[in-house]
Each structure stands twice: as C-alpha cells, then as structure tokens.
Design a protein around this motif. Sequence first.
Motif, PDB file in Angstrom:
ATOM      1  N   LEU A 137       0.790  -1.351   0.000  1.00 36.47           N
ATOM      2  CA  LEU A 137       0.128  -0.039   0.039  1.00 36.47           C
ATOM      3  C   LEU A 137       0.733   1.099   0.185  1.00 36.47           C
ATOM      4  O   LEU A 137       1.997   1.192   0.495  1.00 36.47           O
ATOM      5  N   ALA A 138       0.498   2.267  -0.881  1.00 38.99           N
ATOM      6  CA  ALA A 138       1.095   3.699  -0.815  1.00 38.99           C
ATOM      7  C   ALA A 138       0.941   4.198   0.483  1.00 38.99           C
ATOM      8  O   ALA A 138      -0.198   4.247   1.094  1.00 38.99           O
ATOM      9  N   ARG A 139       1.822   4.780   1.152  1.00 37.35           N
ATOM     10  CA  ARG A 139       2.023   5.701   2.318  1.00 37.35           C
ATOM     11  C   ARG A 139       2.754   7.058   2.009  1.00 37.35           C
ATOM     12  O   ARG A 139       3.871   7.058   1.198  1.00 37.35           O
ATOM     13  N   GLY A 140       2.241   7.970   2.893  1.00 37.83           N
ATOM     14  CA  GLY A 140       2.889   9.370   2.647  1.00 37.83           C
ATOM     15  C   GLY A 140       3.940   9.476   3.746  1.00 37.83           C
ATOM     16  O   GLY A 140       4.638   8.869   4.113  1.00 37.83           O
ATOM     17  N   HIS A 141       3.672  10.686   4.391  1.00 35.17           N
ATOM     18  CA  HIS A 141       4.931  11.132   5.189  1.00 35.17           C
ATOM     19  C   HIS A 141       4.522  10.453   6.951  1.00 35.17           C
ATOM     20  O   HIS A 141       3.261   9.966   6.799  1.00 35.17           O
ATOM     21  N   VAL A 142       5.274  10.551   7.536  1.00 36.91           N
ATOM     22  CA  VAL A 142       5.086   9.878   9.006  1.00 36.91           C
ATOM     23  C   VAL A 142       4.390  11.043   9.970  1.00 36.91           C
ATOM     24  O   VAL A 142       3.413  10.526  10.630  1.00 36.91           O
ATOM     25  N   MET A 143       5.184  12.122  10.128  1.00 35.46           N
ATOM     26  CA  MET A 143       4.903  13.006  11.285  1.00 35.46           C
ATOM     27  C   MET A 143       3.770  14.094  10.462  1.00 35.46           C
ATOM     28  O   MET A 143       3.970  14.767   9.603  1.00 35.46           O
TER      29      MET A 143
END
Length: 351
Positions: A137-143
């Motif tokens: 799955l595509a994920r963006g930023h963490v914070m």
Amino acid sequence: MSSELGIHGGDTDLLIPLPAAGESWDPHLIHTHYFGFSVPEAAIGAFLYIRYQPAFPLSQGGVCVFQGNDNIELTDIAYHDYEITMPWPTVDGNTITTDNGFSIEFIEPGAVARLRYTAVDDRMSFDLIAEAVTPLLARGHVMPGEEAHHVHSRQPGGSEQFMHVTGQLRLDGTSYDVECFAPRDRSWRQIRVERRGAVPSPPVGWSPMYFGPDLVFNQISFEPLDTDPRWAGLYEVGDRPSHHYAWVQRGDETRAVTSVRRDVLEYHPTIHLATRQEITAQDACGDTYRFRGEAIASAVLPAWPNVSFHDSVYRWEDDHGRVTHATYQEIWFDTYQRAMLGHRLLPTPTA
C-alpha cells in the motif's frame, strides 16, 4: 480505492536513487527500509532499519533486538548493532547489504524478502523469510506537518505491507523459532527536516496489527484532546483529525479508515511510552473496530537524532477476543520529553 490507498509496484522496493552528476539534493532528503519481527513468548522484539542519506552519500542503521520492558537506555537492550554513519550500502542485484552486515534480499520485489545478519562476535544471528500477506500500500509522510517540507517535483513516496515472517533467531546461545506477522515500511525521496521546531507535533503512535486475512488494521495518530492526553497544552492541533493515515484490510478489500480515537490508559514510568491503550476506529463502509493493547516489551531506540523514538511488542485483542502481537512505535520531540520529566514522580493513571 482512493489515491491514499493506492498500491505500489514491487520495483519500488529497490528505489534508492542517488543525485545525478552535478545535481544537488537537500541534505535532509532520505530513503528508508524498515523490517521487524517478534518472538512474543519470549517478550522479544526486533527493529531492522536502513536510513539512506543520498546527498552525501551516507547511510545509517542496522539491527536492534530488545526483550522485556526494562530497557531505559539504548544500551540496555538485548543486542545492538546500529551505526549512525556508514557508507552507502552495497547493492548486488536485488540484495542490499549495510556496512555492518544487515542484508535484505528481495527474492520477489513487492512480495518476498530474505533478512539476514550475523554478529561479528557471534552473539546474535537471524535468517528469516518475510512473505507478503497484504498489498504493497502507498503511504505518505510519517509526522503531521512533515509533508510541507517535501519537494514534490522529486516524487516522494512510501509504502506499507504486512509480512508473514518465519525463520530462526539465535541470541546469546539460545535459538528461537520465529513465526509472526509483522509490518514493513519504507520511504523514498522524503525530506525529514531535523532543524529545531520545523515539525511541531504531539507524540505520534503507529499501531499495525494482523488478526487474520479478514482483519488487518493499521493507523498512525496522536492522542485526541478528548482523551486528556499528556501533551494537552503543549501543542495546537486545531480541528484536524488525530490520525493522518489509516486503513483496514478485509480479505481482498482494502478500506480507508475515516476516524481513529486512541486512548492511552497507562504510560511507562520512565520512558513515557504508551504501555496500555484502547483504539476505536471506523472505516469508510461504516464498520467500527475496537482494540485493547498492552506492551510486553519496549525500548528506546535510535533512528532519528532530534526525537525520542520507541519500539515495542504489543499484545492486541479485538472486540471478539482474538489476540495478536505486533510492533507499536511512538515518536516525539523534546518539548514533550521535557514536560514529561514532571510525571516521573506522579502515579500512573489507570482506567
């Protein structure tokens, strides 16, 4: 699926580009690879990480194995081989190997990886196979707020995937069979700014969990204000949702999660990690999920020099009584850490 629940191709597993000749990249631009595993019956967790810094080019990372909840300092953990400054890893076909010997072989990119490591003093080794049980799955930023620093023309991205991890761990003369469901994730061309105050955010918690093919849940969030979190009064979050990335897998169907309420009931008395909590979430189809969790192992670990980062092995139970174990990770900045100094002498709240 919405764009935030897109699926990446397996070729992204080997996406660790360097600047072209004469090209200058932000020194905070990074790529990462994270894998983990656990042996719940022995209260053992493992954090396997590579952080690439292509502007230099350098890398950091390696292997951390922790056991139980008494890991106050990094050097308390059961085994530690994590270097802050290493050369760029060696890439041989589909195999990436760090200077301190941690190896990721993508046998089938996007689906199967082999993880290997042997300590130079022979204290610890593992040989594991990680096989995908969810899409990449595509994920963006963490914070929260980190995305404001990305250079979108460089096409930053990331991915998450649950793996069935099997194999052997040998630690201080004892052999352990490894069979667990553990997440992996990675980032590429993301900018993680280390300048002070660049990303003001309450503590953020990541709680992936795998109960079976019919229920895989994942979210990253801060504690909402209506749970009376310890961060109240330290940060302004406005009316934004407490979560900024969450999904649930129901068989072959991936659903976006539209709301998350994470209520921490107990914190570690010294390192302040959430050690007991409840999560209530709702997905885009209107289904509601409730989970109760408790840390059986936890540790302060490296990874980011300007934050306090924690990993743990959590025992999770769903509202039907099913039990699973997985990593729970939490990260925060010094504003929160300094405020927590006053809590060390206070009794821990209970439900």
